[in-house]
Structures are given as C-alpha cells and as structure tokens.
Design a protein around this motif. Structure first.
Motif, PDB file in Angstrom:
ATOM      1  N   TYR A  25      47.217  50.804  44.522  1.00 46.90           N
ATOM      2  CA  TYR A  25      46.806  50.848  43.123  1.00 46.90           C
ATOM      3  C   TYR A  25      45.378  51.367  43.046  1.00 46.90           C
ATOM      4  N   ALA A  26      45.153  52.291  42.124  1.00 50.74           N
ATOM      5  CA  ALA A  26      43.804  52.796  41.867  1.00 50.74           C
ATOM      6  C   ALA A  26      43.303  52.172  40.571  1.00 50.74           C
ATOM      7  N   VAL A  27      42.094  51.646  40.615  1.00 53.05           N
ATOM      8  CA  VAL A  27      41.470  51.044  39.444  1.00 53.05           C
ATOM      9  C   VAL A  27      40.256  51.895  39.082  1.00 53.05           C
ATOM     10  N   VAL A  34      36.991  52.522  41.190  1.00 52.30           N
ATOM     11  CA  VAL A  34      36.145  51.423  41.652  1.00 52.30           C
ATOM     12  C   VAL A  34      36.854  50.531  42.667  1.00 52.30           C
ATOM     13  N   ALA A  35      38.177  50.691  42.792  1.00 49.31           N
ATOM     14  CA  ALA A  35      38.928  49.931  43.794  1.00 49.31           C
ATOM     15  C   ALA A  35      40.262  50.623  44.040  1.00 49.31           C
ATOM     16  N   ASN A  39      47.347  45.579  47.130  1.00 51.10           N
ATOM     17  CA  ASN A  39      47.617  44.419  46.287  1.00 51.10           C
ATOM     18  C   ASN A  39      46.870  44.565  44.960  1.00 51.10           C
ATOM     19  N   LEU A  40      47.600  44.571  43.854  1.00 51.20           N
ATOM     20  CA  LEU A  40      46.994  44.760  42.541  1.00 51.20           C
ATOM     21  C   LEU A  40      45.975  43.678  42.215  1.00 51.20           C
ATOM     22  N   SER A  41      46.298  42.445  42.522  1.00 54.43           N
ATOM     23  CA  SER A  41      45.389  41.340  42.227  1.00 54.43           C
ATOM     24  C   SER A  41      44.052  41.511  42.955  1.00 54.43           C
ATOM     25  N   ALA A  47      37.338  45.186  41.519  1.00 50.94           N
ATOM     26  CA  ALA A  47      36.811  45.982  40.404  1.00 50.94           C
ATOM     27  C   ALA A  47      35.946  45.110  39.486  1.00 50.94           C
ATOM     28  N   LYS A  48      36.411  43.899  39.187  1.00 55.11           N
ATOM     29  CA  LYS A  48      35.637  42.986  38.336  1.00 55.11           C
ATOM     30  C   LYS A  48      34.314  42.620  38.995  1.00 55.11           C
ATOM     31  N   LYS A  49      34.365  42.333  40.281  1.00 57.74           N
ATOM     32  CA  LYS A  49      33.143  41.954  41.012  1.00 57.74           C
ATOM     33  C   LYS A  49      32.152  43.122  41.052  1.00 57.74           C
ATOM     34  N   LYS A  50      32.672  44.303  41.247  1.00 58.63           N
ATOM     35  CA  LYS A  50      31.833  45.498  41.370  1.00 58.63           C
ATOM     36  C   LYS A  50      31.200  45.905  40.041  1.00 58.63           C
TER      37      LYS A  50
END
Length: 72
Positions: A25-27, A34-35, A39-41, A47-50
């Motif tokens: 998965y690309a976010v 950014v990620a 694993n999607l989770s 991504a949230k942390k970054k």
C-alpha cells in the motif's frame, strides 16, 4: 486541494511504484509518498507519525489488470 495533488502524484509514479512495491500500500500526503508497506495498518501508523495528519490518499499497488480482475 491537497487530495488532488496526492492523486496526481500517485498516477505520475504509478508504474514505478507497482514495479518496485507490488502488493503493498502506498500512502500519499501533500503530493508525496510518506509510507509504503505490505500491511495497511502499519502504513497508516507510519504516515500519521511522520506527518501528524489524519487524512491521506491510500492506494494498493497492483497492476491495473489485476485490479480489474479482482473486481469482476
């Protein structure tokens, strides 16, 4: 709009992303990946942390034909 920038960035990079990271998965956030994770989770947590953001554009990295076949 930020989401439009993310979608455009994804499609610009799609072939290379699928070639290098098929099945992951690309976010995207703010027009950049950014990620990228299997694993999607985990991808969303990174991504949230970054970024500290809460909304992202997420896309599974599969060739178009595989995506179509999965729907049909």
């Amino acid at each position: 709009m930020i989401m439009d920038r993310d979608i455009q960035a994804y499609f610009k990079m799609e072939k290379e992303l699928v070639r290098r990271h098929r099945g992951k998965y690309a976010v995207f956030y703010n027009g950049k990946p950014v990620a990228i994770e299997k694993n999607l989770s985990i991808a969303l947590k990174k991504a949230k942390k970054k970024t500290g953001a809460r909304e992202f554009f997420v896309h599974p990295l599969y060739p178009f034909k595989e995506q179509v076949n999965a729907i049909v």
